[in-house]
Design an enzyme around this catalytic site. Structure first.
Site, PDB file in Angstrom:
ATOM      1  N   ILE A  26       0.830  -1.217   0.000  1.00 45.95           N
ATOM      2  CA  ILE A  26       0.000   0.000   0.000  1.00 45.95           C
ATOM      3  C   ILE A  26       0.859   1.258   0.000  1.00 45.95           C
ATOM      4  O   ILE A  26       0.470   2.288  -0.567  1.00 45.95           O
ATOM      5  CB  ILE A  26      -1.017  -0.007   1.162  1.00 45.95           C
ATOM      6  N   SER A  46      11.892   1.047   6.852  1.00 46.42           N
ATOM      7  CA  SER A  46      11.457  -0.270   6.415  1.00 46.42           C
ATOM      8  C   SER A  46      12.652  -1.199   6.475  1.00 46.42           C
ATOM      9  O   SER A  46      13.786  -0.770   6.259  1.00 46.42           O
ATOM     10  CB  SER A  46      10.936  -0.187   4.964  1.00 46.42           C
ATOM     11  N   ARG A  47      12.401  -2.471   6.788  1.00 47.48           N
ATOM     12  CA  ARG A  47      13.523  -3.410   6.890  1.00 47.48           C
ATOM     13  C   ARG A  47      14.073  -3.768   5.523  1.00 47.48           C
ATOM     14  O   ARG A  47      15.261  -4.001   5.362  1.00 47.48           O
ATOM     15  CB  ARG A  47      13.071  -4.670   7.630  1.00 47.48           C
ATOM     16  N   LYS A  98      -5.307   1.909   8.032  1.00 47.17           N
ATOM     17  CA  LYS A  98      -6.357   1.112   8.664  1.00 47.17           C
ATOM     18  C   LYS A  98      -5.911  -0.342   8.703  1.00 47.17           C
ATOM     19  O   LYS A  98      -5.145  -0.762   7.825  1.00 47.17           O
ATOM     20  CB  LYS A  98      -7.695   1.245   7.939  1.00 47.17           C
ATOM     21  N   ASP A 132      -9.871  -7.528   7.085  1.00 45.50           N
ATOM     22  CA  ASP A 132      -8.914  -6.511   6.616  1.00 45.50           C
ATOM     23  C   ASP A 132      -9.565  -5.660   5.515  1.00 45.50           C
ATOM     24  O   ASP A 132      -9.576  -4.427   5.624  1.00 45.50           O
ATOM     25  CB  ASP A 132      -7.601  -7.159   6.151  1.00 45.50           C
TER      26      ASP A 132
HETATM   27  P1  NAP Z   1       2.494  -5.509   3.260  1.00 45.85           P
HETATM   28  O1  NAP Z   1       2.912  -5.085   1.899  1.00 45.85           O
HETATM   29  O2  NAP Z   1       2.438  -6.964   3.537  1.00 45.85           O
HETATM   30  O3  NAP Z   1       3.360  -4.852   4.407  1.00 45.85           O
HETATM   31  C1  NAP Z   1       3.867  -3.548   4.331  1.00 45.85           C
HETATM   32  C2  NAP Z   1       5.301  -3.553   4.843  1.00 45.85           C
HETATM   33  O4  NAP Z   1       5.296  -3.619   6.262  1.00 45.85           O
HETATM   34  C3  NAP Z   1       6.107  -4.743   4.395  1.00 45.85           C
HETATM   35  O5  NAP Z   1       6.635  -4.564   3.115  1.00 45.85           O
HETATM   36  C4  NAP Z   1       7.199  -4.807   5.460  1.00 45.85           C
HETATM   37  O6  NAP Z   1       8.284  -3.954   5.091  1.00 45.85           O
HETATM   38  C5  NAP Z   1       6.507  -4.243   6.694  1.00 45.85           C
HETATM   39  N1  NAP Z   1       6.156  -5.349   7.589  1.00 45.85           N
HETATM   40  C6  NAP Z   1       5.424  -6.430   7.307  1.00 45.85           C
HETATM   41  N2  NAP Z   1       5.339  -7.237   8.383  1.00 45.85           N
HETATM   42  C7  NAP Z   1       6.063  -6.640   9.345  1.00 45.85           C
HETATM   43  C8  NAP Z   1       6.349  -6.983  10.689  1.00 45.85           C
HETATM   44  N3  NAP Z   1       5.874  -8.100  11.243  1.00 45.85           N
HETATM   45  N4  NAP Z   1       7.118  -6.141  11.406  1.00 45.85           N
HETATM   46  C9  NAP Z   1       7.596  -5.014  10.865  1.00 45.85           C
HETATM   47  N5  NAP Z   1       7.336  -4.648   9.584  1.00 45.85           N
HETATM   48  C10 NAP Z   1       6.569  -5.442   8.844  1.00 45.85           C
HETATM   49  O7  NAP Z   1       1.041  -4.940   3.599  1.00 45.85           O
HETATM   50  P2  NAP Z   1       0.158  -3.853   2.854  1.00 45.85           P
HETATM   51  O8  NAP Z   1      -0.741  -4.525   1.900  1.00 45.85           O
HETATM   52  O9  NAP Z   1       0.972  -2.732   2.378  1.00 45.85           O
HETATM   53  O10 NAP Z   1      -0.779  -3.416   4.065  1.00 45.85           O
HETATM   54  C11 NAP Z   1      -0.289  -2.653   5.137  1.00 45.85           C
HETATM   55  C12 NAP Z   1      -1.453  -1.975   5.818  1.00 45.85           C
HETATM   56  O11 NAP Z   1      -2.146  -1.189   4.857  1.00 45.85           O
HETATM   57  C13 NAP Z   1      -2.462  -2.965   6.405  1.00 45.85           C
HETATM   58  O12 NAP Z   1      -2.944  -2.499   7.632  1.00 45.85           O
HETATM   59  C14 NAP Z   1      -3.587  -2.970   5.364  1.00 45.85           C
HETATM   60  O13 NAP Z   1      -4.841  -3.224   5.944  1.00 45.85           O
HETATM   61  C15 NAP Z   1      -3.508  -1.554   4.841  1.00 45.85           C
HETATM   62  N6  NAP Z   1      -4.027  -1.417   3.476  1.00 45.85           N
HETATM   63  C16 NAP Z   1      -3.645  -2.291   2.492  1.00 45.85           C
HETATM   64  C17 NAP Z   1      -4.213  -2.188   1.223  1.00 45.85           C
HETATM   65  C18 NAP Z   1      -3.832  -3.126   0.100  1.00 45.85           C
HETATM   66  O14 NAP Z   1      -4.475  -3.087  -0.963  1.00 45.85           O
HETATM   67  N7  NAP Z   1      -2.810  -3.948   0.229  1.00 45.85           N
HETATM   68  C19 NAP Z   1      -5.146  -1.189   0.955  1.00 45.85           C
HETATM   69  C20 NAP Z   1      -5.458  -0.279   1.944  1.00 45.85           C
HETATM   70  C21 NAP Z   1      -4.893  -0.412   3.208  1.00 45.85           C
HETATM   71  P3  NAP Z   1       9.796  -4.322   5.479  1.00 45.85           P
HETATM   72  O15 NAP Z   1       9.944  -5.804   5.376  1.00 45.85           O
HETATM   73  O16 NAP Z   1      10.592  -3.570   4.485  1.00 45.85           O
HETATM   74  O17 NAP Z   1       9.951  -3.846   6.889  1.00 45.85           O
END
Ligand code: NAP
Length: 313
Positions: free
Chosen positions: A11, A33-34, A87, A165
């Protein structure tokens, strides 16, 4: 204003970075970010270092998954930074209350964002419903988890919320457009036998005027993706579809199904206004509905979920 973005994943790259680069209010000054980075932007892997070395960055926007978010949010607030939360705003309500209390005590902005509330036709739906008597509301949120969350293991772990989610997006719209508060009365949760969170859920709600309110969330849906809210009232029927992008009143539609692009620019414009005005915005009603559904829900164990379909035997 200078801002740092934390959790450079799906996101962040899909929505936050473009919204920030187009914004007149913000300069993306650093990332945390890691693994992830944004080309041309100073990258950190440790929040303490970022906070110490960049006192000029006043705002931290956190878009990592809900479970690891609280610790970083609290650390940023304790270092005197304003905080914006993707969110859902936390993994538990208690975390959110603790962040609210810390922000209030320090006079800092805490913004719990609900991007779907900023879909184009949500304000019009709210205005239309304001003087109607609701008879029935149905939420139908059916999508293909493999298409929208490929490889995201955290959604199946405790605190990941599973189908809630995306489902919380629907509930963020419902709580925005309804003039009255609702609460969960019953739920059925379909939990894959190898997961901790539901892949589908049916939820029933109490409405103060006795309107019948139900929601169906399903992540196993491979056909046409459906993000609909239907409201039958004494003054006609409203259909808010495509996640809030299209509004139909008694079958007459307005809006554009491809027009969700305004959501994140509006979130960052709102964050800028909140910081300038010294205000916060932390509406936890969508989160309460989800945590109550998870608390009240009757669990049914269903077929295991595998990110890629299992190979034929
Ligand atoms: P994601 O790509 O899986 O995670 C975002 C980043 O967070 C990862 O690239 C990772 O970066 C870091 N991360 C993941 N797990 C972690 C952990 N256990 N500890 C520390 N850092 C961690 O997820 P996303 O889809 O972007 O979603 C993130 C948030 O945005 C969620 O709350 C989701 O509900 C919300 N959201 C998502 C979407 C969608 O379409 N995907 C839409 C609207 C809102 P590093 O490894 O580089 O640290």
């Amino acid at each position: 204003m200078k801002i740092a973005l934390a959790g450079i994943g799906k996101i962040a790259l899909d929505q936050h970075v473009p919204a920030l680069s187009d914004s007149p209010d913000w300069e993306l000054a650093a990332t945390l970010s890691r693994h992830g980075t944004v080309p041309g932007v100073e990258a950190h892997t440790d929040l303490g270092t970022l906070l110490t070395t960049r006192p000029d960055i006043g705002v931290i926007s956190l878009c990592l998954p809900p479970v690891p978010r609280f610790a970083l949010a609290m650390q940023a607030l304790q270092a005197g930074r304003h905080v914006m939360l993707e969110k859902p705003p936390g993994a538990t309500l208690a975390e959110c209350h603790a962040l609210q209390a810390a922000a209030d005590a320090a006079g800092l902005t805490l913004y719990a964002t609900w991007h779907s509330r900023h879909a184009d036709m949500v304000p019009a739906a709210k205005a239309w419903l304001a003087d109607k008597r609701l008879k029935r509301m149905t939420v139908t949120w059916k999508e293909d988890v493999r298409r929208w969350h490929p490889g995201q293991a955290w959604i199946w772990e405790p605190g990941g919320m599973g189908v809630f989610d995306p489902g919380i997006n629907a509930l963020s719209i419902v709580t925005e457009i309804l003039p009255h508060d609702i609460h969960v009365t019953e739920a059925v949760l379909d939990v894959p036998e190898n997961c901790q969170t539901p892949i589908a859920a049916q939820v029933g709600f109490y409405h103060p005027h006795g309107a019948e309110m139900t929601a169906v969330f399903d992540w196993r849906h491979e056909g046409t993706q459906t993000w609909d809210i239907t409201a039958e009232t004494d003054g006609g029927t409203l259909l808010l579809s495509d996640g809030g992008a299209v509004l139909s009143i008694d079958g007459v539609a307005s809006g554009d199904a491809d027009a969700l692009a305004g959501e994140y620019p509006r979130l960052y414009a709102r964050m800028a206004a909140l910081v300038r005005e010294g205000q916060g915005d932390c509406d936890l009603r969508p989160m309460t509905l989800v945590t109550d559904a998870l608390a009240l829900g009757r669990r049914r164990t269903v077929a295991p979920f595998h990110d890629s379909p299992a190979p034929a035997p």
